[in-house]
Enzyme design. Structure first.
Site, PDB file in Angstrom:
ATOM      1  N   HIS A  23      35.200  32.731  16.047  1.00  0.00           N
ATOM      2  CA  HIS A  23      36.207  32.450  15.397  1.00  0.00           C
ATOM      3  C   HIS A  23      36.403  32.267  13.926  1.00  0.00           C
ATOM      4  O   HIS A  23      37.316  32.458  13.148  1.00  0.00           O
ATOM      5  CB  HIS A  23      36.454  30.786  15.938  1.00  0.00           C
ATOM      6  CG  HIS A  23      37.747  30.361  15.360  1.00  0.00           C
ATOM      7  ND1 HIS A  23      39.133  30.894  15.547  1.00  0.00           N
ATOM      8  CD2 HIS A  23      38.180  29.172  14.524  1.00  0.00           C
ATOM      9  CE1 HIS A  23      40.014  30.186  15.121  1.00  0.00           C
ATOM     10  NE2 HIS A  23      39.456  29.048  14.419  1.00  0.00           N
TER      11      HIS A  23
ATOM     12  N   ASP B  44      42.787  31.412  10.815  1.00  0.00           N
ATOM     13  CA  ASP B  44      43.174  29.987  11.727  1.00  0.00           C
ATOM     14  C   ASP B  44      44.514  29.373  11.351  1.00  0.00           C
ATOM     15  O   ASP B  44      45.240  30.299  11.463  1.00  0.00           O
ATOM     16  CB  ASP B  44      41.999  29.036  11.601  1.00  0.00           C
ATOM     17  CG  ASP B  44      41.959  27.761  12.500  1.00  0.00           C
ATOM     18  OD1 ASP B  44      41.639  27.975  13.761  1.00  0.00           O
ATOM     19  OD2 ASP B  44      42.341  26.807  11.932  1.00  0.00           O
TER      20      ASP B  44
END
Length: 326
Positions: A300, A99
């Site tokens: 994610h 991320d």
């Protein structure tokens, strides 16, 4: 056994979690995450002969939280990584990020190839600076201020929303962007926050947590953010345009060290404008990058959702670029 301590870096204290001995591997979390995001990587990497260190990056978890917003630029974050490597008594390291940690890892490798032996990024690919418009301005114009970057960048707004109930925040955040959320199959929608709504309104409370996420995990994340709040991490978004300006000198800079990109095919990052074309061209833009590892059905939270596959890919990459003596 993971051990915890603090390191003095660039005038602040960074909390670090550490396990193992051998070549140094630095693991950089994203937002809203912390060292705990790498809980599944410590043991396998340490057992393979690596010294694994995961800091809480500045403003996050137990690390110091400078007050000025401009203390959270990409150059500050890269400086912390280089400072941490040296504070640990090492000259070089492999840097891995997920991320927000991925852009920090990619930039650290590009700016300091003398220190970074190899680099891996999860979820967020290396992205050319490009364009004549700063990113927050571009997204403001493209989506009328609804894109979540712009929502996060508004002073105090997301800070208050997320801090109101940290447990609910993490339940929604982690489930909402996961591959287990049916809304992300086959492709996640653009994360657009409508006027009068909040980011967490994009997904409701899950009736059941995914198999990879436990109630204890949610409670741990909530506790790690409980005293510090979310402002430190949100300040990273508030520096997106400043980063664009500060990194102008490295526009078009090559990746000079071996690189690895790991992602899930249900990752919301792939819904961003131009992301699909970028991922398809990565090895042409960055010839030192391996072919991307794409995990079917993964969302994610790459290393949390698919720890076995991620660990296998990382260990294969590490054996090639920083072999351990075991």
């Amino acid at each position: 056994m993971v051990e915890h301590r603090f390191a003095e870096v660039n005038g602040i204290r960074l909390h670090i979690a550490e396990e193992g001995e051998g070549p140094l591997v630095v693991l950089l979390h994203g937002f809203p995450e912390c060292w705990y995001s790498w809980r599944h990587q410590f043991g396998p990497l340490a057992a393979a002969g690596y010294r694994v260190v995961a800091p809480d990056q500045r403003g996050i978890g137990r690390s110091d939280r400078p007050e000025p917003v401009d203390a959270y630029t990409m150059l500050d974050l890269v400086g912390d990584v280089i400072g941490l490597i040296h504070a640990l008594g090492e000259d070089t390291a492999v840097v891995v990020g997920h991320d927000w940690g991925a852009p920090v890892a990619w930039h650290t490798a590009m700016l300091r190839p003398d220190v970074v032996r190899a680099v891996a990024g999860l979820s967020v690919p290396p992205t050319p600076r490009g364009g004549d418009t700063p990113p927050l301005v571009a997204m403001e114009e493209l989506y009328g201020g609804r894109f979540y970057w712009n929502y996060f960048a508004r002073p105090g707004v997301a800070d208050a929303e997320f801090a109101a109930d940290p447990d609910a925040t993490f339940r929604r955040f982690l489930y909402g962007a996961s591959g287990d959320n049916p809304a992300n199959d086959p492709v996640p929608a653009q994360p657009l926050v409508e006027p009068g709504s909040g980011f967490l309104d994009l997904v409701g409370d899950p009736e059941k947590l995914p198999d990879w996420l436990t109630e204890d995990d949610v409670a741990t994340f909530a506790a790690e953010y409980g005293s510090q709040g979310f402002t430190g991490g949100l300040n990273w978004y508030r520096n997106l345009d400043r980063n664009w300006r500060l990194t102008a000198a490295w526009s078009g800079a090559p990746l000079q060290v071996p690189g690895l990109y790991i992602t899930g095919d249900r990752d919301v990052v792939h819904a961003f404008p131009g992301a699909a074309d970028l991922v398809g061209a990565l090895t042409q833009i960055y010839p030192t990058l391996r072919e991307p590892v794409v995990l079917p059905g993964c969302g994610h939270w790459t290393q949390q959702e698919r720890p076995e596959e991620v660990n296998a890919a990382l260990l294969d990459f590490l054996r090639e670029t920083a072999p351990a003596r075991v």
